[in-house]
Write an enzyme that holds these catalytic residues in place. Structure first.
Site, PDB file in Angstrom:
ATOM      1  N   HIS A  76      -2.479  -5.558  -5.853  1.00 32.35           N
ATOM      2  CA  HIS A  76      -1.710  -4.343  -5.528  1.00 32.35           C
ATOM      3  C   HIS A  76      -0.248  -4.571  -5.842  1.00 32.35           C
ATOM      4  O   HIS A  76       0.510  -4.964  -4.954  1.00 32.35           O
ATOM      5  CB  HIS A  76      -1.892  -4.005  -4.052  1.00 32.35           C
ATOM      6  CG  HIS A  76      -1.351  -2.677  -3.643  1.00 32.35           C
ATOM      7  ND1 HIS A  76      -0.070  -2.489  -3.193  1.00 32.35           N
ATOM      8  CD2 HIS A  76      -1.929  -1.464  -3.625  1.00 32.35           C
ATOM      9  CE1 HIS A  76       0.120  -1.223  -2.881  1.00 32.35           C
ATOM     10  NE2 HIS A  76      -0.992  -0.583  -3.129  1.00 32.35           N
ATOM     11  N   PHE A  77       0.209  -4.404  -6.944  1.00 34.24           N
ATOM     12  CA  PHE A  77      -0.359  -3.999  -8.216  1.00 34.24           C
ATOM     13  C   PHE A  77      -0.161  -5.124  -9.213  1.00 34.24           C
ATOM     14  O   PHE A  77       0.883  -5.767  -9.156  1.00 34.24           O
ATOM     15  CB  PHE A  77       0.345  -2.748  -8.727  1.00 34.24           C
ATOM     16  CG  PHE A  77       0.193  -1.560  -7.827  1.00 34.24           C
ATOM     17  CD1 PHE A  77      -0.934  -0.762  -7.922  1.00 34.24           C
ATOM     18  CD2 PHE A  77       1.156  -1.249  -6.885  1.00 34.24           C
ATOM     19  CE1 PHE A  77      -1.067   0.360  -7.112  1.00 34.24           C
ATOM     20  CE2 PHE A  77       1.014  -0.130  -6.072  1.00 34.24           C
ATOM     21  CZ  PHE A  77      -0.094   0.677  -6.171  1.00 34.24           C
TER      22      PHE A  77
END
Length: 169
Positions: free
Chosen positions: A71-72
């Site tokens: 993420h991410f």
């Protein structure tokens, strides 16, 4: 009121996650990696801004935490929902710490403001929760609280009206 200490280290939090702190069928923290704190530094039933109880905890941030990889990719940020979950976890912990019976679950939140991010360079999150209500009746055991999350001393989450209940079913 139960006779528990007013601070807890990681080993004691893991004991709570295994259901050993407050007893079977009662408030329980999640196990890692969903456990969103490393220690509780203060807990009370009558402290805080409203005199209805409070809890303060810390979470050490390091670049190896599981969520940064996914993420991410290329832009690592801790999901905001994990900080909110940490606040809910601690609200439920406070109810169990009071000696109140039942398994905890989140009921909702009134307002959430996210004004900053947790990136791998951060060192520590501090959760601060102040209860506005703590209710135990024959039919209902519930805490209502406001909370903030600080990242290295900077307020990045401001939450109003968190609700957590304990249920014996």
């Amino acid at each position: 009121m139960a006779d528990y200490p007013s601070s807890f280290d990681k080993d004691e939090l893991l004991k709570c996650a295994r259901g050993e702190l407050f007893g079977p069928g009662n408030a329980q923290l999640p196990a890692p990696p969903m456990l969103m704190m490393d220690r509780i530094t203060e807990v009370s039933a009558d402290g805080g801004a409203h005199g209805k109880g409070h809890i303060v905890a810390e979470f050490d941030i390091n670049p190896e935490l599981w969520f940064f990889e996914c993420h991410f990719p290329g832009n690592p940020i801790m999901p905001g929902c994990l900080g909110l979950d940490g606040l809910w976890q601690l609200t439920g912990f406070n109810l169990g710490w009071r000696g109140w019976q039942g398994r905890g679950y989140a009921l909702g939140v009134g307002e959430v403001k996210l004004t900053g991010m947790v990136r791998p360079e951060r060192k520590m999150l501090t959760y601060k929760i102040d209860f506005t209500k703590a209710i135990q009746t024959r039919r209902l055991t519930m805490g209502v609280a406001d909370g903030i999350v600080e990242a290295d001393g900077e307020v990045i989450y401001d939450v109003k009206g968190m609700k957590v209940a304990l249920s014996e079913s």
